[in-house]
Design an enzyme around this catalytic site. Structure first.
Site, mmCIF file in Angstrom:
data_model
loop_
_atom_site.group_PDB
_atom_site.id
_atom_site.type_symbol
_atom_site.label_atom_id
_atom_site.label_comp_id
_atom_site.label_asym_id
_atom_site.label_seq_id
_atom_site.Cartn_x
_atom_site.Cartn_y
_atom_site.Cartn_z
ATOM 1 C CB CYS A 2 -0.870 0.067 1.243
ATOM 2 S SG CYS A 2 -2.086 -1.207 1.337
ATOM 3 N NE ARG A 27 4.777 1.800 -0.840
ATOM 4 C CZ ARG A 27 5.694 1.932 0.103
ATOM 5 N NH1 ARG A 27 6.830 2.532 -0.161
ATOM 6 N NH2 ARG A 27 5.490 1.462 1.307
ATOM 7 C CD1 TRP A 74 -0.157 -5.847 -3.608
ATOM 8 C CD2 TRP A 74 -0.310 -6.724 -1.551
ATOM 9 N NE1 TRP A 74 0.279 -7.140 -3.662
ATOM 10 C CE2 TRP A 74 0.195 -7.709 -2.422
ATOM 11 C CE3 TRP A 74 -0.490 -7.057 -0.209
ATOM 12 C CZ2 TRP A 74 0.525 -8.987 -2.008
ATOM 13 C CZ3 TRP A 74 -0.162 -8.334 0.219
ATOM 14 C CH2 TRP A 74 0.342 -9.283 -0.682
ATOM 15 C CG ASN A 100 1.249 0.385 4.330
ATOM 16 O OD1 ASN A 100 1.027 -0.809 4.224
ATOM 17 N ND2 ASN A 100 2.422 0.924 4.054
ATOM 18 N N GLY A 101 -0.919 -1.604 6.365
ATOM 19 C CA GLY A 101 -0.580 -2.534 7.443
ATOM 20 C C GLY A 101 -1.726 -3.485 7.716
ATOM 21 C CD GLU A 485 17.419 -12.306 -8.128
ATOM 22 O OE1 GLU A 485 16.871 -12.904 -7.197
ATOM 23 O OE2 GLU A 485 17.030 -11.198 -8.537
ATOM 24 C CE LYS A 489 14.171 -10.566 -10.380
ATOM 25 N NZ LYS A 489 14.720 -10.064 -9.200
ATOM 26 C CG HIS A 508 19.375 -35.978 -5.963
ATOM 27 N ND1 HIS A 508 19.599 -37.187 -5.353
ATOM 28 C CD2 HIS A 508 20.583 -35.471 -6.290
ATOM 29 C CE1 HIS A 508 20.908 -37.392 -5.292
ATOM 30 N NE2 HIS A 508 21.532 -36.365 -5.853
ATOM 31 C CE LYS A 607 11.749 -2.391 -5.738
ATOM 32 N NZ LYS A 607 12.504 -3.378 -6.520
#
Ligand code: HGA
Length: 612
Positions: A2, A27, A74, A100-101, A485, A489, A508, A607
């Protein structure tokens, strides 16, 4: 996650808030809304989708008001919908809140308020808070500031909030605990936001609100007090961010711009910290803890997502150079078990935003148990640098693309420096070796520049793999976190399912997935595990997998086996992650573009992950 923007002053708030919300789009969010106080009315507009959808929905409406609050949501509690979007209003329409939270005890609070006749319009935890404030305001016959303060003593969880009151357009209240909040101080006007990006074009004077602080702006005056009612002296500091850093600078996407910024960001990260001729590393932010580092029995790295991958690179390098045992932990797991931590441990917390909720909780836990906590963060003035004992900023500059690129390579650079610094303190590397390593590290930004020339090759390969549904990334040694990584991506921005594995682990399990459809990206540069990786490539080829190999320039052995190769310059093995990551970033970028994905704001992702 948020984003919050608020304004109070002599200008019209709508434009400032909407522009600010657009700056916070990076974000990640699913809906947006604004409330404006105009002539003792609150007009509010909310819409699922982008800020531009909100603008379209509000076109032609009354957008006047010199006090206003805005939000990009969000969703955590309640689906993304117009109804659940913020702001939320009190039942009588007098108060509006953005949040926010997560209000963790919203359930019992809602039950209690419902039993007293409150009727809720949304499924959010946030709405409960504005009802609670309104309830206290009515019951206690007090003023809004006191009502907010009392309400906050009753909530459990994390929040950054803004509250407006139609009866007092000259007032605006902000408060935070666990979620970020910055106040820009103008000339009789205030700009409030989740980070400094919406503020920078109006003022450079900012106050970072601390946890459990409430800011009360009243008729141009600012008062800060704690939730326990203690008045605080505001500390105004100067923002160092440049506005251009928040623009695309001619690139199609922030992600592409940030990939191309890496020669600069890695150089900035090393500036003033390495002295190759003397074989010396200097890290001012952790100097005070040199003795702790020298005598550390163990280092625990805590992080989430991409930062966790950087941590794995750190593990290899710190163990190799400084001979200190390192464990790398997901912050979200670490915080909820009962980890063994002693006063001889050093905990390194890595977070681009400096606001990652789980990493912050892991820091609190390790601190309680006596460890020394060092931070690696990108955002100056964020929460984690204030929680830690010492730390090293990555200085990568604002990262707007949701998929981390330059922040990752900067984190790896800092960890490389910490590994060498610890080696220097502990005498585990000969001076001549430090001179040699630092001399080649200094050259890395130039080699990253050269590596970026693989853009065309990655574009071509992206066209070949764009229709794949799965992909595997393999690497050994420091190539393994690079593989992780690379897979992350690709997943994040192209929505192709991808897994990173240590190359030898393929046998494996994942080998069962390999067929002619499966792209297998292999980090196959010439280093200590080169021969082994060649055997792994043979195993993939024997099962008709399509091999995309990242190789050292001039390589012939892998070229003879692989379907596609991408060359990167030769460098010391320790620095391989800084180079081999670049083609994987570009490969994901081009694949996502070809699949028509929103590269900078991939679906469902945020983000800075400010909720756990
Ligand atoms: N819990 C609130 C706010 C969510 C949030 O802060 N996301 O980053 C909601 O779900 O609306």
């Amino acid at each position: 996650m948020c984003g919050i923007v608020g304004y109070i002053g002599q200008r019209e708030a709508w434009q400032i808030i909407v522009k600010g919300l657009k700056r916070l789009e990076y974000r990640g969010y699913d809906s947006a809304g604004v409330a404006l106080v105009d002539q003792q009315h609150i007009n509010h507009y909310k819409k699922t989708g982008k800020v531009s959808d909100l603008e379209a929905a509000a076109a032609g409406a009354n957008l006047q008001g010199r006090t206003g609050i805005g939000h990009t949501r969000w969703a955590t509690h309640g689906e993304p919908s117009d109804r659940n979007a913020h702001p939320h209003l009190s039942e009588d329409g007098r108060l509006a809140i953005v949040h926010n939270g997560i209000i963790e005890n919203y359930g019992p609070l809602k039950e209690e308020l419902s039993s007293r006749g409150h009727v809720f319009q949304s499924d959010t935890d946030t709405e409960v808070l504005i009802h609670l404030i309104a309830d206290i305001l009515a019951e206690e016959k007090t003023d809004l500031l006191e009502a907010v303060r009392i309400a906050l003593t009753q909530v459990i969880g994390a929040y950054a909030i803004l509250v407006t009151d139609r009866e007092h357009p000259e007032q605006l209240i902000a408060a935070r605990k666990g979620s970020p909040m910055v106040i820009g101080v103008g000339n009789g006007e205030y700009f409030i936001a989740s980070d400094a990006s919406p503020i920078i074009e109006y003022t450079r004077n900012v106050i970072y609100l601390k946890d459990r602080e409430i800011a009360f702006i009243n008729g141009g005056e600012l008062l800060i007090k704690t939730i326990d009612n203690e008045v605080q002296t505001p500390y105004i500091q100067k923002l160092e961010m440049q506005l251009e850093m928040l623009e695309k600078a001619g690139y199609d996407h922030f992600m592409l711009k940030e990939i191309h910024e890496q020669p600069r960001s890695i150089r900035d990260c090393m500036r003033g910290r390495i002295y190759p001729q003397e074989g010396k590393v200097q890290l001012g932010g952790i100097k005070e803890y040199a003795d702790k580092l020298r005598n550390a029995e163990r280092i625990i790295i805590v992080a989430c997502g991409t930062s966790w991958h950087a941590g794995l690179v750190g593990e290899y390098l710190i163990e190799e150079f400084a001979r200190i045992p390192v464990g790398v932990e997901y912050a979200s797991e670490f915080r909820y078990r009962n980890p063994i931590i002693t006063e001889r441990d050093i905990v390194i917390a890595i977070s681009q935003s400096g606001e990652t909720a789980d990493t912050m909780a892991a820091i609190e836990l390790a601190k309680e148990r006596g460890a020394t906590i060092l931070g690696i963060c990108n955002v100056v003035g964020s929460s984690i640098p204030r929680l830690t004992h010492g730390g090293v900023y990555t200085h990568a500059g604002p990262e707007i693309g949701v998929a981390s690129t330059k922040a990752f390579t900067a984190q790896v650079t800092v960890l490389t420096l910490i590994a060498m610094y610890a080696a220097q303190l502990r005498g585990t590397l000969a001076q001549s070796k430090l001179v040699e390593l630092l001399t080649s590290l200094e050259d890395i930004p130039t080699l990253v520049e050269k590596t970026l020339a693989c853009d065309q090759a990655t574009q071509y390969i992206a066209a070949e793999i764009k229709d794949a549904t799965n992909a595997i990334f393999l690497g050994r040694g420091v190539g393994f976190p690079v593989a992780l990584e690379g897979a992350l991506k690709l997943k994040e921005i192209s929505y192709i399912h991808a897994e990173g594995y240590p190359a030898a682990e393929m046998k494996h399990g994942p080998i069962a997935l390999i067929d002619e459809e499966m792209p297998v990206v292999v980090i196959a540069t010439q280093n200590s595990s080169y021969e082994k990786v060649i055997s792994n490539i043979q195993e993939v080829k024997a099962r008709k997998g399509r091999v995309i190999a990242i190789v050292t320039e001039g390589d012939t052995a892998v070229r003879a086996l692989a379907d596609y190769v991408i060359e990167i310059p030769d460098a010391d093995e320790a620095f391989l992650p800084l180079l081999a990551t670049i083609p994987l970033q570009l490969l994901s970028y081009h694949t996502a573009l070809l699949r028509g994905c929103n590269v900078d704001q991939p679906r469902n992702l945020a983000k800075s992950v400010t909720v756990e």
